[in-house]
Scaffold this motif. Structure first.
Motif, PDB file in Angstrom:
ATOM      1  N   LEU A  28       6.135  12.044 -16.910  1.00 51.61           N
ATOM      2  CA  LEU A  28       6.465  12.708 -15.643  1.00 51.61           C
ATOM      3  C   LEU A  28       5.222  13.271 -14.956  1.00 51.61           C
ATOM      4  O   LEU A  28       5.136  13.291 -13.725  1.00 51.61           O
ATOM      5  CB  LEU A  28       7.500  13.828 -15.880  1.00 51.61           C
ATOM      6  CG  LEU A  28       8.876  13.343 -16.348  1.00 51.61           C
ATOM      7  CD1 LEU A  28       9.770  14.531 -16.732  1.00 51.61           C
ATOM      8  CD2 LEU A  28       9.581  12.497 -15.275  1.00 51.61           C
ATOM      9  N   PHE A  64       3.601  10.394 -13.326  1.00 50.04           N
ATOM     10  CA  PHE A  64       4.489  10.014 -12.221  1.00 50.04           C
ATOM     11  C   PHE A  64       4.276  10.967 -11.031  1.00 50.04           C
ATOM     12  O   PHE A  64       4.250  10.538  -9.868  1.00 50.04           O
ATOM     13  CB  PHE A  64       5.948  10.038 -12.702  1.00 50.04           C
ATOM     14  CG  PHE A  64       6.937   9.555 -11.684  1.00 50.04           C
ATOM     15  CD1 PHE A  64       6.822   8.281 -11.127  1.00 50.04           C
ATOM     16  CD2 PHE A  64       8.003  10.365 -11.291  1.00 50.04           C
ATOM     17  CE1 PHE A  64       7.755   7.829 -10.196  1.00 50.04           C
ATOM     18  CE2 PHE A  64       8.939   9.918 -10.360  1.00 50.04           C
ATOM     19  CZ  PHE A  64       8.808   8.652  -9.809  1.00 50.04           C
ATOM     20  N   GLU A 121       3.245  10.029  -7.338  1.00 50.72           N
ATOM     21  CA  GLU A 121       4.072  10.387  -6.176  1.00 50.72           C
ATOM     22  C   GLU A 121       3.405  11.383  -5.244  1.00 50.72           C
ATOM     23  O   GLU A 121       3.723  11.429  -4.066  1.00 50.72           O
ATOM     24  CB  GLU A 121       5.383  11.034  -6.664  1.00 50.72           C
ATOM     25  CG  GLU A 121       6.436  10.071  -7.133  1.00 50.72           C
ATOM     26  CD  GLU A 121       7.825  10.728  -7.123  1.00 50.72           C
ATOM     27  OE1 GLU A 121       7.975  11.795  -7.747  1.00 50.72           O
ATOM     28  OE2 GLU A 121       8.731  10.172  -6.477  1.00 50.72           O
ATOM     29  N   TYR A 134      10.687  18.609 -12.430  1.00 52.28           N
ATOM     30  CA  TYR A 134      11.399  17.491 -13.063  1.00 52.28           C
ATOM     31  C   TYR A 134      12.369  18.007 -14.114  1.00 52.28           C
ATOM     32  O   TYR A 134      12.080  18.983 -14.796  1.00 52.28           O
ATOM     33  CB  TYR A 134      10.403  16.511 -13.702  1.00 52.28           C
ATOM     34  CG  TYR A 134       9.536  15.824 -12.681  1.00 52.28           C
ATOM     35  CD1 TYR A 134      10.058  14.808 -11.878  1.00 52.28           C
ATOM     36  CD2 TYR A 134       8.211  16.200 -12.485  1.00 52.28           C
ATOM     37  CE1 TYR A 134       9.276  14.182 -10.912  1.00 52.28           C
ATOM     38  CE2 TYR A 134       7.422  15.575 -11.528  1.00 52.28           C
ATOM     39  CZ  TYR A 134       7.959  14.568 -10.747  1.00 52.28           C
ATOM     40  OH  TYR A 134       7.194  13.958  -9.791  1.00 52.28           O
ATOM     41  N   SER A 162       8.518   2.500 -10.532  1.00 46.62           N
ATOM     42  CA  SER A 162       8.797   3.552 -11.511  1.00 46.62           C
ATOM     43  C   SER A 162       9.757   4.564 -10.885  1.00 46.62           C
ATOM     44  O   SER A 162       9.835   4.689  -9.667  1.00 46.62           O
ATOM     45  CB  SER A 162       7.495   4.211 -11.955  1.00 46.62           C
ATOM     46  OG  SER A 162       6.640   4.400 -10.861  1.00 46.62           O
ATOM     47  N   GLY A 163      10.470   5.255 -11.743  1.00 45.12           N
ATOM     48  CA  GLY A 163      11.419   6.265 -11.259  1.00 45.12           C
ATOM     49  C   GLY A 163      12.548   6.454 -12.244  1.00 45.12           C
ATOM     50  O   GLY A 163      12.632   5.735 -13.239  1.00 45.12           O
ATOM     51  N   PHE A 164      13.402   7.445 -11.962  1.00 45.59           N
ATOM     52  CA  PHE A 164      14.537   7.684 -12.870  1.00 45.59           C
ATOM     53  C   PHE A 164      15.701   8.205 -12.050  1.00 45.59           C
ATOM     54  O   PHE A 164      15.520   8.615 -10.897  1.00 45.59           O
ATOM     55  CB  PHE A 164      14.137   8.694 -13.954  1.00 45.59           C
ATOM     56  CG  PHE A 164      13.720  10.026 -13.410  1.00 45.59           C
ATOM     57  CD1 PHE A 164      14.657  11.004 -13.138  1.00 45.59           C
ATOM     58  CD2 PHE A 164      12.379  10.293 -13.123  1.00 45.59           C
ATOM     59  CE1 PHE A 164      14.281  12.227 -12.594  1.00 45.59           C
ATOM     60  CE2 PHE A 164      11.994  11.517 -12.582  1.00 45.59           C
ATOM     61  CZ  PHE A 164      12.952  12.486 -12.321  1.00 45.59           C
ATOM     62  N   SER A 181      10.127   7.808 -16.235  1.00 47.96           N
ATOM     63  CA  SER A 181       9.866   7.072 -14.988  1.00 47.96           C
ATOM     64  C   SER A 181       9.337   5.673 -15.261  1.00 47.96           C
ATOM     65  O   SER A 181       9.452   4.780 -14.437  1.00 47.96           O
ATOM     66  CB  SER A 181       8.858   7.831 -14.128  1.00 47.96           C
ATOM     67  OG  SER A 181       7.546   7.639 -14.637  1.00 47.96           O
TER      68      SER A 181
END
Ligand code: HEM
Ligand code: MYR
Length: 412
Positions: free
Chosen positions: A254, A257, A261, A287, A393-395, A404
């Protein structure tokens, strides 16, 4: 004068576990907003459950005279994530004594050691890896090696991957039902047996391990009655160090990530040690990770007019409290500099639980987590040359835990 009584707003229906799986980290806040209340009642895993969100609610939740922990966690969580007989399910003097066994390893020297191990293992991994790296996978190997070394568990170089692949299902699959749940249980049985074997050998002096480390100390720890712990309980407690250190790989994923981002915030982090710390804190606030802490009502009481009945399962929403607009300005913005002004209450910023370390159940490994995240971010911002290749990527907010899958490409 007696306080005005309020009914805890109650969601109708027999069970809402499926909604919990669907709504994930928003489950409690969705209900708090719907009923316009920080205290709501629902049903989870076939049981009545009170859910709390907010700072005063966290203070209530961590009042040991009102809640207890014995058998508080659902049995499926004990069989996967936590194990049976460990510190999480203890209360009172027994808890304080066992918690001290953990906190004895959270000294300055010990924290410095964990940081230097993390730096060393990142260097070693990156020197030997391909150009394209999936951060989560890399972090698992690095952190497994850190965890084994820091706790003094003997292993050969080529065994780290096996340890990683049996430790990660304990937390990756703890929230699953079905085959993944079984894999998580199976991994726990294997690991507990392996560590129990080591404990017995340490006690009969048939292996020598580092006497300054947790595996050795836990093996010889005496409980409040002056007796050695059951070897199985030692294994559960050693896993209470190994598992969560490997779980920091979720936060490392994270963190990178967040760099991907929010590149302008990564520039902010680069400017100083304090800014690095603010970035890490904001990753832990912004997060989601550990959804809720769980306890049970010790005896009937009334709080702000709400009645809490003995033995009721009670959840404190960690993600919701970290995004509570009564505490945080623009809670859904990623803004590390907000931590410049944070006053440091034990009840408003609670990604790893709230309250006190020694007397309460606040995470024993919070400092290790922060230190490992900070040296890792420092390394990736200041020592490694890489780019983020095109990626998806991501969740989702119902991925528990969230990963992610962020990937980097090293520039040679
Ligand atoms: C307890 C989260 C890392 C050891 C907890 C609790 C949470 C938590 C939410 C429960 C608080 C409560 O019940 O009130 C996390 C997260 C981590 C992390 C999100 C990030 C990976 C660690 C690390 C260690 C650790 C690195 C040890 C090296 C423990 C222990 C407890 C605990 C022993 C039980 C404390 C008690 O019951 O008194 N953690 N933790 N955790 N954590 Fe962590
Ligand atoms: C740890 O290993 O202790 C650190 C973090 C693990 C997070 C795992 C998330 C899954 C939790 C599922 C049940 C939580 C109880 C409501």
């Amino acid at each position: 004068m007696s306080e005005e009584q309020h009914k805890i707003p109650k969601e109708p229906g027999l069970d809402h576990t499926l909604e919990l799986l669907k709504e994930g980290y928003h489950f409690i806040v969705n209900r708090a907003n719907k009923f316009d209340s920080r205290v709501i009642q629902t049903r989870l895993l076939g049981e009545k459950a009170i859910c709390l969100v907010g700072k005063e609610e966290a203070e209530l939740f961590y009042d040991n005279s009102r809640f207890f922990r014995q058998e508080a966690a659902p049995s499926r969580v004990q069989k996967t994530l936590l194990g049976v007989g460990g510190v999480q399910g203890l209360d009172g003097e027994e808890h304080r004594h066992r918690k001290a066994m953990f906190m004895a390893f959270m000294t300055e020297a010990s924290l410095e050691e964990v940081q230097s191990l993390a730096k060393k293992e990142w260097k070693r991994l990156l020197e030997n890896s391909n150009d394209e790296i999936k951060i989560y996978d890399a972090a698992q190997i690095v952190l497994t090696r850190v965890a084994l070394r820091w706790t003094g568990v003997p292993f050969k170089n080529d065994e780290a991957e096996d340890w990683a692949s049996s430790l990660s299902p304990l937390f990756e699959m703890a929230s699953n039902i079905g085959p993944k749940h079984l894999k998580s249980r199976w991994s726990r049985v294997q690991l507990e047996n392996k560590i129990e074997g080591l404990v017995k050998k340490i006690r009969d002096d048939s292996i020598r391990v580092d006497q300054t480390k947790a595996l050795y100390h836990f093996s010889w720890h005496k409980d409040i009655n002056g007796e050695l712990l059951d070897p199985h309980v030692v294994a559960v407690e050693v896993l209470n160090l190994l598992r969560p250190i490997v779980a920091i790989s979720v936060y490392v994923d994270l963190t990178l990530f967040a760099v991907y981002e929010h590149p302008e915030e990564a520039d902010y982090a680069r400017q100083s040690h304090d800014n690095l710390q603010h970035f890490i804190q904001e990753v832990r606030r912004y997060y989601p990770f550990f959804p809720a802490a769980i306890a049970r009502v010790k005896k009937d009481f009334t709080w702000k007019g709400y009645q809490f009945k003995e033995n009721t399962m009670t959840l404190l929403d960690l993600y919701g409290t970290n995004h509570d607009p009564n505490i945080w300005k623009k809670p859904h913005e990623f803004n590390p500099s907000r931590f410049k002004d944070w006053e440091g209450s034990p009840f408003d910023f609670i990604p790893q639980g709230g309250g006190e370390f020694d007397m309460g159940h606040r995470c024993a490994g919070e400092w290790i987590t922060i230190d490992i995240m900070r040296v890792t971010l420092d390394y990736f911002l200041n020592d490694v040359e890489y780019v983020f290749p095109d990626q998806k990527s991501g969740f989702d907010m119902n991925d528990i835990p969230p990963i992610s899958g962020v990937t980097i490409k090293i520039r040679g």
